[in-house]
Structures are given as C-alpha cells and as structure tokens.
Design a protein around this motif. Structure first.
Motif, PDB file in Angstrom:
ATOM      1  N   GLN A 108       0.826  -1.219   0.000  1.00  0.00           N
ATOM      2  CA  GLN A 108       0.000   0.000   0.000  1.00  0.00           C
ATOM      3  C   GLN A 108       0.859   1.269   0.000  1.00  0.00           C
ATOM      4  OE1 GLN A 108      -4.082  -1.380   0.010  1.00  0.00           O
ATOM      5  NE2 GLN A 108      -3.320   0.689   0.046  1.00  0.00           N
ATOM      6  N   PHE A 109       1.992   1.219   0.706  1.00  0.00           N
ATOM      7  CA  PHE A 109       2.858   2.398   0.783  1.00  0.00           C
ATOM      8  C   PHE A 109       4.029   2.332  -0.207  1.00  0.00           C
ATOM      9  CE2 PHE A 109       0.808   2.699   4.970  1.00  0.00           C
ATOM     10  CZ  PHE A 109       0.479   4.043   4.976  1.00  0.00           C
ATOM     11  N   ALA A 110       4.107   1.267  -1.007  1.00  0.00           N
ATOM     12  CA  ALA A 110       5.220   1.086  -1.946  1.00  0.00           C
ATOM     13  C   ALA A 110       5.405   2.257  -2.916  1.00  0.00           C
ATOM     14  CB  ALA A 110       5.039  -0.218  -2.724  1.00  0.00           C
ATOM     15  N   PRO A 111       4.321   2.852  -3.443  1.00  0.00           N
ATOM     16  CA  PRO A 111       4.524   3.967  -4.386  1.00  0.00           C
ATOM     17  C   PRO A 111       5.366   5.112  -3.827  1.00  0.00           C
ATOM     18  CG  PRO A 111       2.273   3.186  -4.526  1.00  0.00           C
ATOM     19  CD  PRO A 111       2.893   2.469  -3.366  1.00  0.00           C
ATOM     20  N   LEU A 159      -2.287  -3.075  -7.438  1.00  0.00           N
ATOM     21  CA  LEU A 159      -2.595  -2.642  -6.074  1.00  0.00           C
ATOM     22  C   LEU A 159      -3.912  -3.255  -5.597  1.00  0.00           C
ATOM     23  CD1 LEU A 159      -2.165  -0.860  -3.566  1.00  0.00           C
ATOM     24  CD2 LEU A 159      -3.343   0.984  -4.789  1.00  0.00           C
ATOM     25  N   LEU A 160      -4.933  -3.165  -6.438  1.00  0.00           N
ATOM     26  CA  LEU A 160      -6.255  -3.649  -6.024  1.00  0.00           C
ATOM     27  C   LEU A 160      -6.264  -5.168  -5.886  1.00  0.00           C
ATOM     28  CD1 LEU A 160      -8.638  -1.381  -8.150  1.00  0.00           C
ATOM     29  CD2 LEU A 160      -7.689  -0.994  -5.869  1.00  0.00           C
ATOM     30  N   GLY A 161      -5.531  -5.863  -6.748  1.00  0.00           N
ATOM     31  CA  GLY A 161      -5.465  -7.322  -6.644  1.00  0.00           C
ATOM     32  C   GLY A 161      -4.851  -7.763  -5.329  1.00  0.00           C
ATOM     33  N   VAL A 162      -3.770  -7.103  -4.925  1.00  0.00           N
ATOM     34  CA  VAL A 162      -3.147  -7.423  -3.639  1.00  0.00           C
ATOM     35  C   VAL A 162      -4.076  -7.053  -2.490  1.00  0.00           C
ATOM     36  CG1 VAL A 162      -1.251  -6.830  -2.082  1.00  0.00           C
ATOM     37  CG2 VAL A 162      -0.798  -7.251  -4.499  1.00  0.00           C
ATOM     38  N   HIS A 163      -4.727  -5.901  -2.609  1.00  0.00           N
ATOM     39  CA  HIS A 163      -5.630  -5.440  -1.546  1.00  0.00           C
ATOM     40  C   HIS A 163      -6.762  -6.444  -1.329  1.00  0.00           C
ATOM     41  CE1 HIS A 163      -7.371  -2.279   0.997  1.00  0.00           C
ATOM     42  NE2 HIS A 163      -8.544  -2.576   0.474  1.00  0.00           N
ATOM     43  N   ALA A 217      -8.969   0.739  -1.147  1.00  0.00           N
ATOM     44  CA  ALA A 217      -7.515   0.622  -1.213  1.00  0.00           C
ATOM     45  C   ALA A 217      -6.819   1.972  -1.206  1.00  0.00           C
ATOM     46  CB  ALA A 217      -7.112  -0.158  -2.463  1.00  0.00           C
ATOM     47  N   ASN A 218      -7.393   2.941  -1.929  1.00  0.00           N
ATOM     48  CA  ASN A 218      -6.713   4.225  -2.112  1.00  0.00           C
ATOM     49  C   ASN A 218      -7.088   5.279  -1.079  1.00  0.00           C
ATOM     50  OD1 ASN A 218      -5.169   3.710  -4.597  1.00  0.00           O
ATOM     51  ND2 ASN A 218      -7.181   3.444  -5.537  1.00  0.00           N
ATOM     52  N   MET A 219      -8.112   4.995  -0.260  1.00  0.00           N
ATOM     53  CA  MET A 219      -8.539   5.983   0.719  1.00  0.00           C
ATOM     54  C   MET A 219      -8.686   5.367   2.118  1.00  0.00           C
ATOM     55  SD  MET A 219     -11.400   7.935  -1.623  1.00  0.00           S
ATOM     56  CE  MET A 219     -11.576   9.357  -0.576  1.00  0.00           C
TER      57      MET A 219
END
Length: 629
Positions: free
Chosen positions: A23-26, A38-42, A179-181
């Motif tokens: 999630q914080f990788a970017p 990202l969403l697949g991992v989430h 995932a993004n919020m």
C-alpha cells in the motif's frame, strides 16, 4: 492440515505487513503501481485475512485453530493476489471486450469471485452474499426472464472480462476507494489507538463533563464522539469506550438500558463526525467524485447537531431524574491521564492540516504514521515499541479487511447493474413507485438503507443502497453530495435501529441490560439524527452550501429545533415538562429543523410559548418555596 491459533496469528501478521508494504510502496518507488496490481493485492490479502480470523459461523476465539478448508481458502486468496499483481501492465494496455481472456483469467477470476462470496458471508452476513449471488445468477438467466426484467445475457468470457479485467467489476470504484482511501485512515486510526488516544479521549471527556449534571453519561457522549473519529466503527467504539463509561453511568444512577443506549448512540455518531468519519465516507467521496475534505466540510453541522441533541437530552433527562454532579467520578485521575497523553492529539491535528492542504491520502497516511511514532516516543505513557507497532499494523489490516470484502462484492453488483441495463430499469421503477415525489423517494431510500444496515457493516449498507437508490434521488433533482450523504447517514444510524441494532446490542452485552430495550432507547435518543438528513436534502444550507444568509438562517433554526426536540425527549425545560408540553415541544422542534420559513415560524411560536410557560411555572415554584421557608 489444521493451523494452530499461534501459527494463524503469525500468518495474519505476515500478510498484514506485506499488505501495508504494498500500500505504501509507491512512496518508496517514486511511482504508482498499476491499478489492478494494487487492487489485486488489496483484495487477495484481505480475503486471506478474513479466512484466517473468521470461522464458518463466527469470528474465531484467540485460541481457536484454523480448519484445513479455511487454510486452503486463504492460500487460494493469496495466489489470486499474486496473479493479479503481475497482470498490471497487461490489463492497463488491453481493450475490454476485445482482447483475449486467458484460461488463467478464468481460473483465478472465478476462484476469486467464489472466495469473495464466502468471505462476505463471514464479514457482512447472509444478506450481502445473497444479493451478490442473485445478481450473478441474473447475468446468466436474463434471456429466460419475462418483460423488462429480461436482457440478452452474457457469456462466461464476457462476465470474467467484466468482473476481474475491467474497472467496472470487482476492481471498480468501491474497492478502489477502499484501497486508495480507507486503508490509510484505518491504519492511522489503529496507530492512534495503540499510542493511547482512546484513553486520552476518555480522560478528556471526564475532565470536561465530570462535574456536570449527568456527568458520566455526558462523558460517554464526548469520549465516544472523539474515539469514533479514530475507530470509524460503532461496534468497536462501544467495545473499547463502553467498558469504561457504561459501568460509571450505572454507578451514578442511570439504568442498565439507558446507559447502554447512550453509549451505543454516541459511538454510532462517531462515524458521522469529521475530521475522520467512518470508512463509508471515504467511499462516498470517491463515488460522488469530490475530495474527502468536501465531504467532511459538508458533514460538520449535521454532526454537531447530532451530538448537541444527545448532550442536551442527557442534561434534560438528568435534571428531570435528579442525577446531579457526582463527586465520585474520577476527574482527578482523568486530569492526570490527560496531562500524560495530551501530546498524542498533535498527529491528529497534523493529519487534519494535511487533508486541508490537499496532500495525497497515501502521503497523509505516511506522514501521520511517522508523526504518531515520533510523538509517542516523547513520553513513557504513550511510547510505542516494536510490539505495539506490529499489533497496530495487524489491527489496521484486519479493520481494512472488513471494509474491503463488502466493497469488492459491491463491485460485482455494480458491474451487473450497469452491463445488463438493470440499473436503468431499477431507477425507473423507483421513480414510478414514488410517483415523482421526492419525499416518498427519500422515505423509501431511508427504509431500504436501514434494512440493509441491519445485516451489513455500514460501508456495505451504504454501497448497496447508493447503487440501488442513489441515481433515482439524483434524477429527482437532489445534488450528488446531499443524496449520498442522506444514504450514508441512514447506513450509519442502522447501528441503533431495531430489530438488529448492532451497536446497541454490543452495549447491552456490557451493561447487562435488555437487548430489545437498549435498542429501542438508543433509537429514541437518535431520533433527531433521523430528521437532519431530510432537512439537508431539501436545503443544503445545513451542509454549509449556498449563500451566507441562508446558511446562517437554516443552521440557526435547526440548532434551536434540535435543542427543542432533545429537551422534549429528556422531559425538562426550566422544570419538568408534562406530556402535552413534551409532545408540542417535540413537534415544534421538528418544524424548526424543517427548512421551510412557514414551518420555522410556526415552530418558533410554539416553542417560544412553551418556554414562556415553563419560565412562569419555574418562577411560581420558586415563590412557593420561598413562602414555605
């Protein structure tokens, strides 16, 4: 192979750390991941966590092992996470409905859908799972259905393409918001709680209200409201805050049922209160297409009105029943605790600043976490060690899982609604049933959302109701933000709406009171919260939108109306209120809340008359007392 409780906890911890890292990788890589990566991992990681912490029938106990079937499901979920992570570049370049669907897409896509259905049953209950299963069946049964219900159908290839290789299925808007919020604020809340914010809020509440009428109950309102900004979950709020506040309320004279109801209602309101509202608010912002700051800004006045009504009701109730200031409340200990922990408020203030400064939510989360750690180390009472950090990461991931699963399943429903044309049919049916009446449509939306909320977490209830009735409200002329805030409020208030009032039942478990009575009292206490959403749909002044004069007028009359309804419910205004006066004052309060000049004037006249009458009665009582002396 059976997995022991110890190894299951370790597995959950490793998955939580891996999920947090992705999630914080970017921020570390200096570039965003592909969306489906990202969403697949989430989705995959949170699904695996659910199978490791939830059993077939209920959440596992601390010492319960994990069955072989659930271990297999968790491993399959992780395999799906890995698969979709490596599909990022391909999916970003492919054309939906044109490019080939690989055999591996079928396998992992269908496995993921099956896992999500079962995970949603464990997290959100049978209602959401049943709805999703019915919509999936509708995809393939469409050609055989009569009339407007029918549609041309969809091949299995097209269904998999839609659900797992496009942005209009599982990996659509709901899970994107999760995932993004949502994830970043859930993890920040977990770190704040672990650093001592929960104890701080209770201490602060007792310092402020400890010597007031009904001080223990007022402390519950203040502390639960504050803690709700961190936890974002009504039930979690009750379980953490209620173990302290409910016993104190009982010791100061409040009944078991009333004490539980106060805690349940106050804890539920935490999801309505900015700056950090419940997870559904972040999803709302993404669906409506506005910043989270816009949602929080619009929610300020409704949240203040909700807590003002609760606070005034307790004051009125306490005066009527003689629950005066109590010197036994731990004010001195609370003051000492506040002095030891006040500094953990600083990261919360920093987070609010970063939100208003329009930083990305990922960056807000990262900076806030760093601030919590640094500031926690300044004093021994709040210092977070490696164990605390690990437990906060695990708690955050577990909390995110309970939002992510319903969000992913809601994505399945959205995809079906859009691609079968059912969304348009449903919207048309709702408008026809309501006969074009906005009020009837709002009442229908309220009832539907409350029904969904009886069997689902707030985020899931909001998502499903927003999908089904949100477009119809907007077609009747309601702007997107008020329409979705209306749905959001009732998704939250379902936590104290019988017959399945989850927050009230959690509170009754602590108080030892009746489940049914606690739920009914909590519902009665929360009644002003049921009126406010109707008011802000008809006049957005309560949401701080529009011209300044209208905002001041609408907010002013609504405030007076909320106070009037609260005093009527509590039964005291400069002296005990008789039943006719209570009914009249309550109706007057509702009229003042309603955004209409005629009803506001009538309400003001009625409320003013009762106020004068009560003042006269009070002065007469004082004269009689003096003459007696």
């Amino acid at each position: 192979m059976m997995l022991s409780a110890r190894h299951a906890k370790l597995a959950v911890g490793l998955i939580a750390i891996a999920l947090t890292a992705v999630q914080f990788a970017p921020l570390a890589l200096g570039r965003n991941l592909f969306e489906i990566s990202l969403l697949g991992v989430h989705v995959g990681a949170t699904t695996a966590i659910v199978f490791l912490i939830f059993g077939w029938r209920s959440r596992r106990g601390a010492d319960d092992p994990v069955s072989p079937a659930d271990v297999v499901c968790a491993l399959l979920a992780l395999a799906c996470a890995v698969y979709f992570y490596f599909q990022g570049a391909r999916v970003a370049e492919r054309i939906e409905g044109v490019d080939e669907v690989f055999a591996s897409d079928y396998v992992f896509g269908l496995v993921l859908i099956a896992l999500l259905l079962e995970a949603s049953r464990r997290v959100a209950g049978n209602v959401l799972m049943g709805l999703a299963a019915a919509f999936i069946a509708y995809v393939f049964l469409g050609p055989y259905l009569p009339g407007p219900m029918g549609h041309s159908g969809m091949s299995l290839m097209r269904f998999v393409d839609l659900q797992v290789l496009s942005s209009q299925g599982i990996f659509g808007t709901p899970i994107s918001a999760s995932a993004n919020m949502v994830f970043y604020f859930v993890i920040v809340g977990a770190f704040l709680e672990r650093s001592g914010a929960g104890h701080l809020f209770v201490d602060l509440a007792y310092c402020v209200t400890g010597r007031a009428w009904g001080g223990a109950a007022k402390a519950s309102v203040v502390s639960s409201g504050l803690f709700g900004t961190v936890s974002g979950s009504a039930v979690a709020n009750v379980l953490v805050d209620g173990v302290i506040t409910i016993p104190l309320m009982k010791r100061t004279g409040f009944s078991k049922d009333f004490a539980g109801a106060v805690e349940a209602t106050a804890s539920t309101g935490g999801q309505l209160a900015p700056p950090v509202m419940g997870a559904a608010a972040f999803i709302l912002a993404d669906i409506v297409g506005v910043t989270y700051g816009s949602v929080a800004y619009a929610a300020i006045v409704p949240a203040v009105l909700f807590y003002l009504s609760l606070y005034v009701l307790i004051d009125s109730y306490s005066r009527r029943h003689g629950f005066g200031p109590n010197n036994e409340l731990p004010v001195a200990a609370a003051l000492k605790g506040f002095r030891e922990r006040w500094h953990v408020l600083l990261p919360l203030g920093l987070m609010i600043y970063l939100l208003t400064a329009q930083y990305s939510l990922m960056r807000v989360g990262a900076i806030s976490l760093a601030a919590i750690l640094v500031i926690s180390w300044t004093r021994s009472a709040t210092r977070m060690g490696p164990k605390d950090i690990y437990e906060a990461i695990v708690a955050g991931a577990r909390g995110a899982a309970e939002v992510a699963i319903p969000s992913a399943v809601a994505g399945i429903i959205v995809g079906v609604l859009v691609h079968t044309g059912m969304a348009l049919h449903l919207e048309r049916w709702i408008l026809e049933i309501a006969g074009g009446s906005l009020l009837i449509s709002l009442i229908g939306a309220m009832v539907l959302t409350l029904i969904f909320g009886m069997g689902m977490p707030t985020a899931a209830a909001y998502l499903v109701a927003a999908i089904l009735v949100g477009p119809a409200l907007q077609n009747l002329g309601v702007p997107a933000l008020p329409a979705h805030l209306f749905i959001f409020y009732f998704a939250v208030l379902s936590m104290v709406t019988p017959p399945v009032a989850l927050a009230a039942y959690a509170a009754a478990g602590i108080s030892g009171g009746s489940l049914w009575n606690t739920g009914l009292i909590a519902f009665a206490i929360a009644v002003p919260g049921f009126i406010i959403p109707f008011a802000f749909v008809f006049d957005q002044g309560i949401l701080l939108q529009g011209d300044a004069f209208n905002i001041v007028r609408t907010v002013g009359t609504a405030t007076i109306g909320v106070v009037a309804t609260a005093m009527a419910s509590g039964g005291y205004l400069f002296g005990p209120l008789g039943r006719p006066a209570r009914v009249a004052l309550f109706v007057a309060g509702v009229m003042l809340i309603a955004p209409n000049e005629t009803t506001e004037l009538l309400g003001a006249a009625v409320a003013g008359s009762i106020l004068v009458w009560q003042l006269w009665r009070s002065s007469q009582a004082r004269r009689a007392a003096v003459q007696t002396l």
